[in-house]
Motif scaffolding. Structure first.
Motif, PDB file in Angstrom:
ATOM      1  N   ALA A 319     -15.381 -10.316   1.884  1.00  0.00           N
ATOM      2  CA  ALA A 319     -14.729  -9.030   2.171  1.00  0.00           C
ATOM      3  C   ALA A 319     -13.283  -9.082   1.684  1.00  0.00           C
ATOM      4  N   PRO A 320     -13.063  -9.113   0.376  1.00  0.00           N
ATOM      5  CA  PRO A 320     -11.701  -9.228  -0.160  1.00  0.00           C
ATOM      6  C   PRO A 320     -10.843  -8.018   0.196  1.00  0.00           C
ATOM      7  N   LEU A 321      -9.537  -8.261   0.245  1.00  0.00           N
ATOM      8  CA  LEU A 321      -8.578  -7.206   0.566  1.00  0.00           C
ATOM      9  C   LEU A 321      -7.963  -6.644  -0.708  1.00  0.00           C
ATOM     10  N   LYS A 322      -7.753  -5.329  -0.725  1.00  0.00           N
ATOM     11  CA  LYS A 322      -7.096  -4.687  -1.858  1.00  0.00           C
ATOM     12  C   LYS A 322      -5.586  -4.780  -1.658  1.00  0.00           C
ATOM     13  N   ALA A 323      -4.902  -5.422  -2.596  1.00  0.00           N
ATOM     14  CA  ALA A 323      -3.468  -5.673  -2.450  1.00  0.00           C
ATOM     15  C   ALA A 323      -2.703  -5.143  -3.660  1.00  0.00           C
ATOM     16  N   GLU A 324      -1.528  -4.576  -3.371  1.00  0.00           N
ATOM     17  CA  GLU A 324      -0.636  -4.074  -4.412  1.00  0.00           C
ATOM     18  C   GLU A 324       0.705  -4.783  -4.268  1.00  0.00           C
ATOM     19  N   GLU A 325       1.104  -5.506  -5.293  1.00  0.00           N
ATOM     20  CA  GLU A 325       2.359  -6.255  -5.266  1.00  0.00           C
ATOM     21  C   GLU A 325       3.505  -5.291  -5.585  1.00  0.00           C
ATOM     22  N   LEU A 326       4.489  -5.209  -4.681  1.00  0.00           N
ATOM     23  CA  LEU A 326       5.611  -4.299  -4.860  1.00  0.00           C
ATOM     24  C   LEU A 326       6.892  -5.038  -5.241  1.00  0.00           C
ATOM     25  N   PHE A 327       6.980  -6.307  -4.863  1.00  0.00           N
ATOM     26  CA  PHE A 327       8.120  -7.151  -5.234  1.00  0.00           C
ATOM     27  C   PHE A 327       7.673  -8.603  -5.079  1.00  0.00           C
ATOM     28  N   GLN A 328       8.249  -9.477  -5.899  1.00  0.00           N
ATOM     29  CA  GLN A 328       7.787 -10.872  -5.877  1.00  0.00           C
ATOM     30  C   GLN A 328       8.734 -11.813  -5.150  1.00  0.00           C
ATOM     31  N   ASP A 329      10.030 -11.610  -5.273  1.00  0.00           N
ATOM     32  CA  ASP A 329      10.981 -12.501  -4.613  1.00  0.00           C
ATOM     33  C   ASP A 329      12.149 -11.686  -4.066  1.00  0.00           C
ATOM     34  N   PRO A 330      12.073 -11.345  -2.755  1.00  0.00           N
ATOM     35  CA  PRO A 330      11.103 -11.757  -1.749  1.00  0.00           C
ATOM     36  C   PRO A 330       9.761 -11.030  -1.917  1.00  0.00           C
ATOM     37  N   LEU A 331       8.721 -11.656  -1.390  1.00  0.00           N
ATOM     38  CA  LEU A 331       7.385 -11.098  -1.523  1.00  0.00           C
ATOM     39  C   LEU A 331       7.238  -9.850  -0.658  1.00  0.00           C
ATOM     40  N   LEU A 332       6.772  -8.759  -1.288  1.00  0.00           N
ATOM     41  CA  LEU A 332       6.497  -7.503  -0.591  1.00  0.00           C
ATOM     42  C   LEU A 332       5.162  -6.987  -1.117  1.00  0.00           C
ATOM     43  N   VAL A 333       4.168  -6.909  -0.227  1.00  0.00           N
ATOM     44  CA  VAL A 333       2.805  -6.549  -0.620  1.00  0.00           C
ATOM     45  C   VAL A 333       2.334  -5.375   0.228  1.00  0.00           C
ATOM     46  N   LEU A 334       1.598  -4.449  -0.406  1.00  0.00           N
ATOM     47  CA  LEU A 334       0.969  -3.353   0.320  1.00  0.00           C
ATOM     48  C   LEU A 334      -0.542  -3.549   0.257  1.00  0.00           C
ATOM     49  N   TYR A 335      -1.164  -3.744   1.438  1.00  0.00           N
ATOM     50  CA  TYR A 335      -2.620  -3.868   1.536  1.00  0.00           C
ATOM     51  C   TYR A 335      -3.213  -2.490   1.812  1.00  0.00           C
ATOM     52  N   HIS A 336      -4.254  -2.133   1.084  1.00  0.00           N
ATOM     53  CA  HIS A 336      -4.881  -0.826   1.235  1.00  0.00           C
ATOM     54  C   HIS A 336      -6.161  -0.928   2.075  1.00  0.00           C
ATOM     55  N   ASP A 337      -6.398   0.109   2.884  1.00  0.00           N
ATOM     56  CA  ASP A 337      -7.645   0.230   3.672  1.00  0.00           C
ATOM     57  C   ASP A 337      -7.880  -0.990   4.558  1.00  0.00           C
ATOM     58  N   VAL A 338      -6.886  -1.329   5.377  1.00  0.00           N
ATOM     59  CA  VAL A 338      -7.002  -2.508   6.251  1.00  0.00           C
ATOM     60  C   VAL A 338      -7.018  -2.135   7.737  1.00  0.00           C
ATOM     61  N   ILE A 339      -7.105  -0.842   8.031  1.00  0.00           N
ATOM     62  CA  ILE A 339      -7.320  -0.410   9.411  1.00  0.00           C
ATOM     63  C   ILE A 339      -8.189   0.837   9.331  1.00  0.00           C
ATOM     64  N   TYR A 340      -8.987   1.100  10.369  1.00  0.00           N
ATOM     65  CA  TYR A 340     -10.024   2.125  10.281  1.00  0.00           C
ATOM     66  C   TYR A 340      -9.771   3.244  11.290  1.00  0.00           C
ATOM     67  N   GLN A 341     -10.334   4.420  10.997  1.00  0.00           N
ATOM     68  CA  GLN A 341     -10.112   5.582  11.856  1.00  0.00           C
ATOM     69  C   GLN A 341     -10.587   5.317  13.277  1.00  0.00           C
ATOM     70  N   SER A 342     -11.698   4.624  13.445  1.00  0.00           N
ATOM     71  CA  SER A 342     -12.197   4.327  14.792  1.00  0.00           C
ATOM     72  C   SER A 342     -11.184   3.491  15.575  1.00  0.00           C
ATOM     73  N   GLU A 343     -10.489   2.576  14.868  1.00  0.00           N
ATOM     74  CA  GLU A 343      -9.466   1.761  15.526  1.00  0.00           C
ATOM     75  C   GLU A 343      -8.236   2.602  15.854  1.00  0.00           C
ATOM     76  N   ILE A 344      -7.867   3.504  14.957  1.00  0.00           N
ATOM     77  CA  ILE A 344      -6.723   4.385  15.208  1.00  0.00           C
ATOM     78  C   ILE A 344      -7.005   5.286  16.411  1.00  0.00           C
ATOM     79  N   ASP A 345      -8.239   5.757  16.542  1.00  0.00           N
ATOM     80  CA  ASP A 345      -8.601   6.595  17.695  1.00  0.00           C
ATOM     81  C   ASP A 345      -8.416   5.829  19.009  1.00  0.00           C
ATOM     82  N   VAL A 346      -8.803   4.567  19.016  1.00  0.00           N
ATOM     83  CA  VAL A 346      -8.611   3.734  20.210  1.00  0.00           C
ATOM     84  C   VAL A 346      -7.123   3.558  20.498  1.00  0.00           C
TER      85      VAL A 346
END
Length: 550
Positions: A319-346
């Motif tokens: 189940a790999p994660l979709k990652a977008e690198e925004l900066f390398q030093d310091p490291l800044l990464v944006l992970y996509h689709d890593v929380i779900y609507q059912s969890e947000i509802d809770v």
């Protein structure tokens, strides 16, 4: 600018019939949505009062029609009505000022029962609420370099929300802008107020106020010729006003030799964009990043990558994660689709009636401040299995130990809601003052910021020193290290939540501590807070070249 102990919003809303006086609403769209319902209940009691008092003043009936028209317009807009900060301000204005006038007229022997009920619901006049709403509008105007003319016409960063402000509203905003030392903004609102005068009684009442405030604004902006011309116009309307004469003399005395009344300066609504290399303050850098005037060039972004992450945990092989690198030093990464609507509802159910005004941690104490206009709550991971599941996902994403992470923090931002530039890591003085919970767990080694909602306009996360702006994207999460490998706080990770132009922003913070991360955290053979690896390589090559030349 920092923040005291929180006002407990949840206690205010525990019953529909509870008295709402003393609560704070403007710092959370969630809170504003709740108080919006109180106005509908007040309208019902006002209708009952009128049915019991057929002979009451015609003014009350006219006011009722006006309020109902505004209500119908809001109903047609639906939930989107409160996404406009203009509508949020007008709602505050009605609740804190206009209803006071209605109450005074209703305070008679007839209709005592509906009057008593209305008083239970009505938000008592509170300058803090109204000033908080206006402050949010001014923040939007300053940070995004918006025009008062557009804001007064309901146009927010190019989007027309169809809500107009009148001259009186513009004067209210200008007065607060002057008090808070924003003379450029005040001048723009006063010019707009003057242009929107409707004539007759309104002009007779407001024109002297506008001119008197313009004199003060022009003095602050050193437009001395404009100051004198405006003052002459003012005394032409109110020639017998000793107060204006004294104020004018005081202005001249304070200016001294600078008071060249033939000198005039063009007044720009916003200061010019700084040239490259020009010194820029921290808040200005944050604002320029939020507005998009500071950004990386395409060349600087060309080496950044997107892809699937599989290496931080064996589970990610399937189940790999979709990652977008925004900066390398310091490291800044944006992970996509890593929380779900059912969890947000809770999460939304868990946070119901628990939000309180957010604070910031200073060197000596935690305080409520305009640096951070939002409401938040903390919930331990043990409160629900969904929170534990999210923590396991964070561990997979970051390869860090979540056992000693802080409680989950959830936040909702209010009118022009923002959190000015700051670092997530703690200064040593903060530890020394005893303001850090569980100090034995060390500093905040990393942050994971989940976006639980989309935002129509604004509301990004700005990293001024990296010239990077993250736009809120529902179900995504940003990750960055707060500390150098040496353990020293990394000032390059300074960031801030940009003001929300329209929409409601929900976020979830996971702050991860240093304790028990020794086999997982970055490790270097030099103090990387003093020099980067690239710089060390460059110095090494230079030394080798110099040695060879000798």
């Amino acid at each position: 600018m920092m923040f005291p102990v929180l006002s407990v919003l949840s206690l205010v809303f525990y019953q529909v019939i509870s008295c709402v006086s003393g609560a704070e609403f403007f710092s959370s769209i969630h809170g504003m949505t709740k108080v919006f319902g109180y106005e509908q209940k007040m309208l019902l009691h006002m209708q009952k009062f009128l049915s019991d008092s057929q002979g009451k003043l015609d003014f009350l009936k006219a006011r009722l029609r006006e309020f109902e028209n505004e209500r119908n317009e809001a109903r047609e807009w639906g939930p989107a009505y409160l996404e406009s900060p203009i509508n949020q301000y007008l709602l505050n204005k009605r609740l804190t000022v206009d209803w006071q006038r209605v109450e005074n007229l209703m305070a008679a022997s007839t209709g005592e029962k509906p009057l008593t009920r209305l008083r239970k619901f009505r938000l008592k006049p509170d300058k803090k609420e109204l000033e908080g709403a206006i402050d949010g509008l001014l923040r939007l105007q300053y940070v995004y370099r918006l025009k008062a003319k557009d804001l007064a016409s309901g146009i927010l960063d190019g989007v027309d929300y169809g809500t107009q402000l009148n001259s009186e509203h513009c004067v209210d905003i200008a007065r607060l802008a002057l008090r808070d030392q924003h003379p450029r903004l005040a001048h723009s609102w006063l010019m707009e107020a003057n242009g929107r005068l409707a004539g007759g009684e309104q002009e007779e009442k407001l024109k002297p106020q506008i001119l008197a405030l313009l004199v003060q604004a022009k003095k602050e902006l050193e437009d001395f010729r404009g100051l004198n011309d405006t003052y002459q116009e003012l005394i032409g309307i109110q020639p017998a006003s000793e107060e204006h004469a004294k104020n004018y003399e005081a202005f001249l005395d304070s200016l001294g030799a600078r008071a060249l009344l033939n000198e005039s300066k063009p007044i720009l609504e916003h200061a010019p964009i700084p040239e490259e290399g020009e010194p820029v303050g921290e808040f200005q850098a944050y604002s320029l990043t939020c507005s998009g005037h500071w950004r990386l060039t395409p060349k600087e972004q060309s080496h950044l990558r997107c892809g699937y992450v599989t290496e931080t945990h064996p589970f990610l092989w399937i189940a790999p994660l979709k990652a977008e690198e925004l900066f390398q030093d310091p490291l800044l990464v944006l992970y996509h689709d890593v929380i779900y609507q059912s969890e947000i509802d809770v999460i939304r159910k868990l946070t119901e009636n628990r939000l309180m005004r957010a604070t910031v941690t200073g060197h000596n104490e935690s305080l409520v401040s305009n640096v951070r206009t939002s409401q938040f709550t903390f919930i331990p991971a043990s409160a629900h299995k969904v929170l534990s599941t999210i923590d396991q996902r964070v561990a997979d994403m970051t390869n860090l130990n979540m056992k000693y992470a802080e409680d989950h923090q959830f936040a909702n931002y209010g009118i022009g809601g923002h959190y000015g530039q700051h670092m997530d890591w703690f200064y040593q003085t903060t530890f020394d003052a005893g303001l850090v919970s569980s100090p034995e767990m060390g500093n905040r080694i990393a942050t994971v910021l989940f976006y639980l909602s989309d935002v129509s306009q604004g509301g990004g996360t700005a990293f001024p020193q990296l010239r990077t702006l993250l736009k809120p994207k529902k179900y995504a999460a940003a990750f960055w290290h707060n500390l150098h490998a040496s353990g020293v706080g990394d000032v390059r990770t300074q960031h801030g939540a940009c003001p929300i132009i329209a929409g409601s922003k929900w976020v979830q913070n996971r702050w991860i501590r240093e304790f028990d991360q020794s086999d997982r955290r970055p490790c270097e053979l030099w103090d990387d807070s003093l020099a980067s690896y690239a710089l060390i390589l460059e110095l090494s090559k230079r030394n080798e070249a110099e040695a060879a030349a000798r």
